[in-house]
Motif scaffolding. Structure first.
Motif, mmCIF file in Angstrom:
data_model
loop_
_atom_site.group_PDB
_atom_site.id
_atom_site.type_symbol
_atom_site.label_atom_id
_atom_site.label_comp_id
_atom_site.label_asym_id
_atom_site.label_seq_id
_atom_site.Cartn_x
_atom_site.Cartn_y
_atom_site.Cartn_z
ATOM 1 N N LEU A 1 -33.173 -25.342 9.043
ATOM 2 C CA LEU A 1 -34.006 -25.578 10.224
ATOM 3 C C LEU A 1 -35.246 -24.687 10.190
ATOM 4 C CD1 LEU A 1 -34.513 -26.877 13.005
ATOM 5 C CD2 LEU A 1 -33.087 -25.070 14.000
ATOM 6 N N PHE A 2 -35.056 -23.409 9.879
ATOM 7 C CA PHE A 2 -36.181 -22.484 9.784
ATOM 8 C C PHE A 2 -37.184 -22.948 8.728
ATOM 9 C CE2 PHE A 2 -38.176 -18.906 7.592
ATOM 10 C CZ PHE A 2 -38.881 -18.335 8.634
ATOM 11 N N LEU A 3 -36.681 -23.360 7.571
ATOM 12 C CA LEU A 3 -37.568 -23.817 6.488
ATOM 13 C C LEU A 3 -38.339 -25.073 6.884
ATOM 14 C CD1 LEU A 3 -35.326 -23.182 3.346
ATOM 15 C CD2 LEU A 3 -37.368 -21.898 4.067
ATOM 16 N N MET A 4 -37.702 -25.977 7.631
ATOM 17 C CA MET A 4 -38.392 -27.195 8.061
ATOM 18 C C MET A 4 -39.502 -26.866 9.050
ATOM 19 S SD MET A 4 -38.211 -30.403 7.383
ATOM 20 C CE MET A 4 -39.883 -30.912 7.587
ATOM 21 N N VAL A 5 -39.218 -25.972 9.995
ATOM 22 C CA VAL A 5 -40.245 -25.546 10.953
ATOM 23 C C VAL A 5 -41.394 -24.867 10.206
ATOM 24 C CG1 VAL A 5 -40.734 -23.939 12.852
ATOM 25 C CG2 VAL A 5 -38.694 -25.382 12.934
ATOM 26 N N ALA A 6 -41.070 -23.993 9.272
ATOM 27 C CA ALA A 6 -42.098 -23.298 8.484
ATOM 28 C C ALA A 6 -42.933 -24.284 7.680
ATOM 29 C CB ALA A 6 -41.445 -22.269 7.567
ATOM 30 N N PHE A 7 -42.293 -25.299 7.104
ATOM 31 C CA PHE A 7 -43.012 -26.312 6.324
ATOM 32 C C PHE A 7 -44.003 -27.073 7.209
ATOM 33 C CE2 PHE A 7 -43.286 -30.820 5.159
ATOM 34 C CZ PHE A 7 -43.944 -30.708 3.937
ATOM 35 N N ILE A 8 -43.567 -27.476 8.388
ATOM 36 C CA ILE A 8 -44.449 -28.223 9.296
ATOM 37 C C ILE A 8 -45.628 -27.346 9.722
ATOM 38 C CG2 ILE A 8 -44.626 -29.283 11.584
ATOM 39 C CD1 ILE A 8 -41.722 -30.289 11.172
ATOM 40 N N ILE A 9 -45.341 -26.100 10.094
ATOM 41 C CA ILE A 9 -46.420 -25.201 10.523
ATOM 42 C C ILE A 9 -47.398 -24.951 9.377
ATOM 43 C CG2 ILE A 9 -46.936 -22.828 11.246
ATOM 44 C CD1 ILE A 9 -44.319 -22.951 12.905
ATOM 45 N N LYS A 10 -46.875 -24.690 8.185
ATOM 46 C CA LYS A 10 -47.747 -24.443 7.022
ATOM 47 C C LYS A 10 -48.611 -25.665 6.730
ATOM 48 C CE LYS A 10 -49.371 -22.923 3.062
ATOM 49 N NZ LYS A 10 -50.810 -22.968 3.111
ATOM 50 N N TYR B 1 -40.594 -34.977 11.028
ATOM 51 C CA TYR B 1 -40.067 -34.889 12.391
ATOM 52 C C TYR B 1 -38.681 -35.524 12.513
ATOM 53 C CZ TYR B 1 -43.966 -32.353 14.176
ATOM 54 O OH TYR B 1 -44.866 -31.347 14.412
ATOM 55 N N ALA B 2 -38.370 -36.486 11.694
ATOM 56 C CA ALA B 2 -37.009 -37.027 11.661
ATOM 57 C C ALA B 2 -36.049 -35.961 11.123
ATOM 58 C CB ALA B 2 -36.948 -38.289 10.805
ATOM 59 N N THR B 3 -36.453 -35.282 10.066
ATOM 60 C CA THR B 3 -35.630 -34.214 9.484
ATOM 61 C C THR B 3 -35.470 -33.060 10.471
ATOM 62 O OG1 THR B 3 -36.398 -34.817 7.273
ATOM 63 C CG2 THR B 3 -35.403 -32.629 7.530
ATOM 64 N N LEU B 4 -36.563 -32.676 11.125
ATOM 65 C CA LEU B 4 -36.504 -31.611 12.121
ATOM 66 C C LEU B 4 -35.528 -31.976 13.240
ATOM 67 C CD1 LEU B 4 -37.555 -28.902 13.207
ATOM 68 C CD2 LEU B 4 -39.399 -30.189 14.322
ATOM 69 N N THR B 5 -35.567 -33.217 13.681
ATOM 70 C CA THR B 5 -34.666 -33.681 14.741
ATOM 71 C C THR B 5 -33.214 -33.543 14.299
ATOM 72 O OG1 THR B 5 -36.327 -35.218 15.575
ATOM 73 C CG2 THR B 5 -34.037 -35.681 16.160
ATOM 74 N N TYR B 6 -32.906 -34.013 13.109
ATOM 75 C CA TYR B 6 -31.534 -33.952 12.609
ATOM 76 C C TYR B 6 -31.060 -32.506 12.462
ATOM 77 C CZ TYR B 6 -27.442 -34.609 9.677
ATOM 78 O OH TYR B 6 -26.166 -34.567 9.175
ATOM 79 N N LEU B 7 -31.905 -31.647 11.902
ATOM 80 C CA LEU B 7 -31.523 -30.250 11.708
ATOM 81 C C LEU B 7 -31.339 -29.529 13.034
ATOM 82 C CD1 LEU B 7 -33.773 -29.350 8.646
ATOM 83 C CD2 LEU B 7 -31.281 -29.634 8.673
ATOM 84 N N LEU B 8 -32.190 -29.811 14.008
ATOM 85 C CA LEU B 8 -32.023 -29.199 15.328
ATOM 86 C C LEU B 8 -30.733 -29.693 15.979
ATOM 87 C CD1 LEU B 8 -33.124 -27.284 17.448
ATOM 88 C CD2 LEU B 8 -34.494 -29.176 18.355
ATOM 89 N N TYR B 9 -30.435 -30.977 15.826
ATOM 90 C CA TYR B 9 -29.178 -31.536 16.333
ATOM 91 C C TYR B 9 -27.979 -30.786 15.740
ATOM 92 C CZ TYR B 9 -25.209 -34.682 16.796
ATOM 93 O OH TYR B 9 -23.967 -35.193 17.068
#
Length: 162
Positions: free
Chosen positions: A6-15, A75-83
């Motif tokens: 989850l952290f890596l996905m958030v970091a990827f989107i922000i980067k 955002y689909a991946t972020l949704t799944y990981l947050l879930y």
């Protein structure tokens, strides 16, 4: 492990959002350092003529399609990981919280992009991100409901055979 993903996905989107002159088709542009340009005011949100509210140009090019596909997949991946990371017991509350949080994150991310050199945030991207999240929530809820139904059916069959 799921927290790290989850952290890596958030970091990827922000980067990705903070990378000026980013071109999906040119890997050399993926590592540009962020370059903010001012003024840092949110008044553009209250201006209907702001680029934030403009539609995309009607040219459908490979770069454009890859960027929008990137939005959907991210955002689909972020949704799944947050879930996976939330421990809310009620499925419907959990899915609503996940969708709301991802939508808010997407909105704030697009606002941030308005201050990055050569980037612009778009309300249409917020809608695209939110829609990708919503579709993921629908898929998750469908899978969960089907698996629960199968478990109940199996339990009923096992009780009948006793």
């Amino acid at each position: 492990m799921k927290h790290i993903l989850l952290f890596l996905m958030v970091a990827f989107i922000i980067k990705s959002s903070m990378t000026p002159q980013l071109l999906v088709t040119e890997p050399a542009t993926w590592f540009h350092l962020p370059h903010y340009e001012g003024p840092f005011q949110l008044s553009f949100l209250f201006n209907a003529d702001s680029p934030f509210y403009r539609f995309y140009s009607l040219r459908v090019e490979e770069e454009f399609l890859l960027r929008k596909l990137g939005h959907v997949l991210s955002y689909a991946t972020l949704t799944y990981l947050l879930y996976l990371n939330l421990s809310i017991k009620n499925l419907w509350v959990k899915l609503l919280v996940v969708w709301g949080a991802v939508t808010l994150f997407g909105f704030l991310d697009e606002i941030n992009q308005t201050f990055i050199y050569s980037r612009d945030g778009r309300l249409l991207d917020v809608i695209l991100n939110s829609t990708a999240s919503l579709l993921t929530v629908v898929i998750i809820s469908t899978v969960v409901m089907i698996s629960k139904k199968k478990a109940v059916t199996k339990m009923i069959k096992n009780k009948r055979s006793i």
